[in-house]
Enzyme design. Structure first.
Site, short mmCIF file in Angstrom:
data_model
loop_
_atom_site.label_atom_id
_atom_site.label_comp_id
_atom_site.label_asym_id
_atom_site.label_seq_id
_atom_site.Cartn_x
_atom_site.Cartn_y
_atom_site.Cartn_z
CG ASP A 131 -0.33 -0.03 2.53
OD1 ASP A 131 0.91 -0.10 2.60
OD2 ASP A 131 -1.07 0.01 3.54
CB SER A 132 4.57 1.68 0.07
OG SER A 132 4.82 0.52 -0.71
CG ASP A 167 0.39 -4.14 2.12
OD1 ASP A 167 0.02 -4.77 3.13
OD2 ASP A 167 1.15 -3.16 2.17
CE LYS A 214 2.90 -5.90 3.95
NZ LYS A 214 2.35 -4.92 4.96
CD GLU A 270 0.42 -1.62 8.11
OE1 GLU A 270 0.93 -1.18 7.06
OE2 GLU A 270 -0.01 -0.87 9.02
CD GLU A 290 7.94 -0.52 7.70
OE1 GLU A 290 8.18 0.58 7.15
OE2 GLU A 290 6.92 -1.20 7.47
#
Length: 282
Positions: free
Chosen positions: A46-47, A85, A115, A117, A184
């Site tokens: 999502d970056s 993501d 993925k 978070e 991270e």
């Protein structure tokens, strides 16, 4: 062409202490280059909100954004393990929402896993998604979707109390059924302990040596100029190359130096025949 890695392959690589190298990619050409270079995995992160779409963070990124970019990456890297993501809002509301959106990633984008978070707070989400037969990668430490709660994009686990929470989260993620974990912006001492403690592969983005390394492709290639994280090594300066190429193009167009005779298509009939044609329209 190398065979696509499986979860079993990744587990074997951890046991053999063989490093996994992976990057983010958001489009067909970058994914193709990454596969040609021998990357074992590609994250469609999502970056993309910051490095592709120009947002200030990852929060505005939608499911449609992620799925569209995952589709492009899959077309560019058909033989590479691709990770979708899950963007903010796609799994926070309920387990049912999380499963529904994870299924969309698998069906519409042909990713190999998703993925998400978080640690303890998303354990039911991880369990629900894995129970649906979808592989899950966890993500702890600096979690960009929660950067507001973390006080910004800051390293995590630098104090004992915070490191304890990260270790507990890592154990919860594994227990909930995740097949791997991304850590991270965490000190290497903490990351190593987590990697040694867990049976599943533990990967690092700015968290020191462990079972493998992830970097944002735009950072390592020097394309994203807003800021450069401390943990990034630039392997190229693509921004400078592209900018200089654009400048040269502008200068040549303004000076009438482009296009030249080499850059045009030539007529196949005689000049006289074309002159007759042009006369018809005068």
């Amino acid at each position: 062409m190398a065979k696509k890695k499986s979860i079993l392959d990744l587990m074997k690589m951890k046991k053999a202490e063989e490093q996994v190298a992976w990057v983010t990619a958001y489009d067909f050409p970058t994914a193709s280059f990454a596969e040609q270079a021998g990357m074992e995995m590609i994250l469609v992160g999502d970056s993309l909100g910051m490095v592709v779409l120009g947002y200030q963070g990852t929060i505005p990124v939608t499911m449609e954004d992620c799925i569209s970019h995952c589709q492009a990456v899959r077309r560019g890297a058909p033989n590479t393990w691709v990770i979708g993501d899950m963007p903010f809002g796609s799994y926070q509301v309920s387990d049912e929402d999380a499963v529904r959106n994870a299924v969309r990633f698998m069906k519409e984008a042909d990713v190999d896993c998703i993925k998400l978070e978080g640690g303890d707070r998303v354990k039911s989400r991880i369990r629900a998604i894995t129970d649906a037969g979808i592989p899950v990668m966890g993500h702890i430490g600096l979690t960009p979707q929660s950067s507001g709660q973390l006080g910004g994009f800051k390293a995590q686990g630098r104090r004992v109390d915070n490191a304890r929470v990260l270790i507990q989260d890592a154990l919860v993620v594994q227990e909930a059924g995740a097949f791997s974990l991304l850590v991270e912006a965490v000190p290497p001492e903490v990351t190593k302990f987590i990697a040694d403690k867990l049976d599943i592969p533990v990967y690092s983005i700015g968290a020191g040596p462990c079972d493998g390394q992830l970097v944002i492709s735009g950072d390592m290639l020097g394309k994203f100029q807003a800021f450069t994280p401390k943990f990034i090594k630039k392997y190229a300066n693509v921004a400078e190359v592209e900018t200089n190429a654009f400048k040269e193009y502008v200068a040549e167009v303004k000076a009438g130096q482009f296009p030249t005779d080499d850059h045009v298509y030539h007529i196949l009939d005689t000049q006289e025949e074309f002159e007759k044609l042009f006369q018809e329209f005068k």
